[in-house]
Design a protein around this motif. Structure first.
Motif, PDB file in Angstrom:
ATOM      1  N   GLY A  92       0.823  -1.213   0.000  1.00 42.97           N
ATOM      2  CA  GLY A  92       0.000   0.000   0.000  1.00 42.97           C
ATOM      3  C   GLY A  92       0.854   1.260   0.000  1.00 42.97           C
ATOM      4  O   GLY A  92       0.754   2.108  -0.888  1.00 42.97           O
ATOM      5  N   LYS A  93       1.731   1.372   0.974  1.00 47.18           N
ATOM      6  CA  LYS A  93       2.582   2.563   1.087  1.00 47.18           C
ATOM      7  C   LYS A  93       3.602   2.630  -0.047  1.00 47.18           C
ATOM      8  O   LYS A  93       3.859   3.708  -0.593  1.00 47.18           O
ATOM      9  N   TYR A  96       1.729   3.758  -3.125  1.00 41.24           N
ATOM     10  CA  TYR A  96       1.466   5.200  -3.017  1.00 41.24           C
ATOM     11  C   TYR A  96       2.720   5.983  -3.377  1.00 41.24           C
ATOM     12  O   TYR A  96       2.686   6.904  -4.209  1.00 41.24           O
ATOM     13  N   GLU A 130      -4.577   3.810   0.015  1.00 42.21           N
ATOM     14  CA  GLU A 130      -3.760   4.900   0.556  1.00 42.21           C
ATOM     15  C   GLU A 130      -4.141   6.251  -0.066  1.00 42.21           C
ATOM     16  O   GLU A 130      -3.668   7.288   0.364  1.00 42.21           O
ATOM     17  N   ASN A 131      -4.968   6.234  -1.106  1.00 38.20           N
ATOM     18  CA  ASN A 131      -5.508   7.423  -1.766  1.00 38.20           C
ATOM     19  C   ASN A 131      -4.455   8.353  -2.377  1.00 38.20           C
ATOM     20  O   ASN A 131      -4.442   9.559  -2.092  1.00 38.20           O
TER      21      ASN A 131
END
Length: 188
Positions: A92-93, A96, A130-131
């Motif tokens: 996720g990170k 992002y 994570e947008n």
């Protein structure tokens, strides 16, 4: 240190470009660019299977570059990249950070999409949660097997999500991977 090669006719390839994550880990990516001048929308493909093997098995990367897209093919925390690979833990990170890194590059117009199947399909959802502000489209394809009455049924679901804050735009389910990617590319 990135190494440039001529690529295929109509493209330039930068190999093993270091992309620094917020955690300090460096992930390696190959960047394929159209030879035309300007800034391009970009597509990101993140894989634990080896970025060089992915480009041998699929023509999608080359086709996207011919259509005017920059393509970033990145090894996750395995193979040529740093860090320890624990499936899904950092995706996720790291996703992002990668998407936002792509958006900041001189060759990028700031519009970033993701695509891939299997693990490269699943990690897109983790990055999307994570947008990242520059994520405009994604085409995750995840294969699932269902067991019923002693038989195994396999299906491939392709979902194309495009256009909108938080990817709240159009959603297509149950279409082929090629059609989903074409939809995402044409409706940016």
């Amino acid at each position: 240190l990135a190494i440039a090669d001529g690529g295929t006719p109509g493209s330039t390839k930068l190999r093993d470009v270091g992309v620094v994550m917020e955690s300090g880990v460096v992930l390696r990516a190959d960047v394929w660019l159209p030879r035309a001048e300007g800034r391009f929308p970009a597509l990101v493909y993140r894989t634990p299977y080896g970025k060089h093997d992915a480009t041998k098995d699929w023509t999608t990367f080359e086709k996207a570059v011919k259509r005017g897209y920059a393509v970033v093919i990145q090894d996750v925390r395995v193979i040529a990249s740093e860090g320890e690979f624990t499936p899904y833990q950092n995706e996720g990170k790291d996703g992002y950070d990668t998407i936002e890194w792509v958006a900041r590059q001189a060759w990028s117009d700031g519009n970033v999409g993701t695509f891939g199947l299997s693990y490269p399909g699943a990690v897109q959802w983790l990055a999307a949660v994570e947008n990242p502000p520059h994520l405009k489209a994604m085409v995750p394809v995840v294969r699932q097997a269902l067991a019923e009455s002693g038989q195994t049924y396999q299906s491939v679901d392709a979902i194309a999500v495009t256009q909108g804050p938080g990817l709240a735009g159009a959603l297509l389910v149950g279409i082929s991977y090629a059609k989903a990617l074409a939809f995402a590319l044409d409706n940016r």
